[in-house]
Each structure stands twice: as structure tokens, then as C-alpha cells.
Design a protein around this motif. Structure first.
Motif, short mmCIF file in Angstrom:
data_model
loop_
_atom_site.label_atom_id
_atom_site.label_comp_id
_atom_site.label_asym_id
_atom_site.label_seq_id
_atom_site.Cartn_x
_atom_site.Cartn_y
_atom_site.Cartn_z
N GLN A 78 0.82 -1.21 0.00
CA GLN A 78 0.00 0.00 0.00
C GLN A 78 0.86 1.26 0.00
N ALA A 79 2.04 1.18 0.61
CA ALA A 79 2.95 2.32 0.67
C ALA A 79 3.91 2.36 -0.51
N ASN A 80 3.76 1.42 -1.44
CA ASN A 80 4.70 1.30 -2.57
C ASN A 80 6.13 1.14 -2.10
N ASP A 81 6.31 0.47 -0.96
CA ASP A 81 7.63 0.21 -0.40
C ASP A 81 8.08 -1.16 -0.90
N TRP A 82 8.55 -1.20 -2.14
CA TRP A 82 8.85 -2.47 -2.80
C TRP A 82 10.02 -3.19 -2.15
N GLU A 83 11.00 -2.44 -1.67
CA GLU A 83 12.14 -3.08 -1.01
C GLU A 83 11.69 -3.81 0.25
N ARG A 84 10.88 -3.18 1.06
CA ARG A 84 10.37 -3.83 2.28
C ARG A 84 9.50 -5.03 1.91
N LEU A 85 8.70 -4.88 0.88
CA LEU A 85 7.85 -5.99 0.44
C LEU A 85 8.68 -7.21 0.07
N VAL A 86 9.77 -6.98 -0.65
CA VAL A 86 10.65 -8.09 -1.05
C VAL A 86 11.28 -8.74 0.17
N VAL A 87 11.74 -7.94 1.12
CA VAL A 87 12.35 -8.48 2.34
C VAL A 87 11.34 -9.35 3.08
N VAL A 127 0.57 -4.47 -6.41
CA VAL A 127 1.80 -4.85 -7.10
C VAL A 127 1.59 -4.99 -8.61
N GLU A 128 0.48 -5.56 -9.03
CA GLU A 128 0.28 -5.84 -10.45
C GLU A 128 0.33 -4.59 -11.33
N PRO A 129 -0.29 -3.47 -10.95
CA PRO A 129 -0.15 -2.27 -11.79
C PRO A 129 1.30 -1.77 -11.86
N TRP A 130 2.01 -1.86 -10.75
CA TRP A 130 3.41 -1.46 -10.74
C TRP A 130 4.22 -2.36 -11.65
N LEU A 131 3.98 -3.67 -11.58
CA LEU A 131 4.69 -4.60 -12.46
C LEU A 131 4.38 -4.34 -13.93
N ALA A 132 3.13 -4.04 -14.22
CA ALA A 132 2.74 -3.76 -15.62
C ALA A 132 3.48 -2.53 -16.14
N LYS A 138 6.31 -2.42 -19.11
CA LYS A 138 6.19 -1.51 -20.24
C LYS A 138 7.45 -0.67 -20.40
N LEU A 139 7.95 -0.17 -19.30
CA LEU A 139 9.18 0.63 -19.32
C LEU A 139 10.35 -0.21 -19.82
N LEU A 140 10.49 -1.41 -19.29
CA LEU A 140 11.59 -2.28 -19.71
C LEU A 140 11.43 -2.72 -21.16
N GLY A 141 10.19 -2.94 -21.58
CA GLY A 141 9.95 -3.31 -22.97
C GLY A 141 10.36 -2.20 -23.92
#
Length: 102
Positions: free
Chosen positions: A13-22, A73-78, A82-85
Motif C-alpha cells: 500500500q505504501a509502494n515500499d517495494w524493497e520492504r515488500l521483497v524483504v 503490485v500488479e499495476p506497478w509490475l505492468a 512496459k518501461l523495460l519493454g
């Protein structure tokens, strides 16, 4: 695991992807340890009805948390895909035609 799952929701919810991965790695470690201890799930037969109900409730809550995490997470991944593509296409064009400019 339930506490980690709730923390993962907060991180997503906080877009804290590093913490989410940990937290996800911590969850995976616990899951692996549980599978190591009782790989065939025999301990379930030894549970009281109250323990089984509590376990089912925790699993249901973690599944709901998983849905909430995916919602963030899914919108962020999408957008990342797109950016990487776009960057990949840019590299392919540069490779095929050479870099333009100075």
C-alpha cells in the motif's frame, strides 16, 4: 506468517517495494521451514477443532492479504514491464541501425 502477510500489505500500500521483497523472503523462509518440519502435513491430524479453525482463519486472512498485495503490485509490475519493454526495443533499434547523434 500472518503478521508478515499483514506487513506485506502495508508495504504494498505504501509502494515500499524493497520492504515488500524483504518480507516476502522472510515468508518464504518460514514456509520452507514448515515444509521441512512436516512435509506431509501429518500434524494436521493431531490438531483440535479449535486449532484447526484458528489455522483456517489465519490462512483465509493471508489469502485476502495476498489479494490486496496483488492489487497494488500488479499495476506497478505492468508499468515496469512496459518501461523495460521500451528500453529493450530501443536497444534492438540501436543494435540494428546504430546510435544516431554525436
Amino acid at each position: 506468517m500472518s503478521i508478515l502477510s499483514a506487513g506485506m500489505v502495508e508495504a504494498a500500500q505504501a509502494n515500499d517495494w524493497e520492504r515488500l521483497v524483504v518480507l516476502e523472503h522472510e515468508m518464504a523462509d518460514i514456509r520452507a521451514e514448515l515444509m521441512r518440519i512436516e512435509p506431509d502435513g501429518r500434524q494436521a491430524a493431531d490438531q483440535s477443532e479449535a486449532d484447526a479453525a484458528r489455522k483456517a482463519s489465519l490462512i483465509t486472512a493471508m489469502l485476502r492479504n495476498d489479494e490486496e498485495i496483488r492489487r497494488h503490485v500488479e499495476p506497478w509490475l505492468a508499468s515496469t514491464r512496459k518501461l523495460l519493454g521500451g528500453a529493450q526495443r530501443d536497444r534492438a533499434v540501436r543494435s540494428a541501425y546504430g546510435a544516431f547523434g554525436p
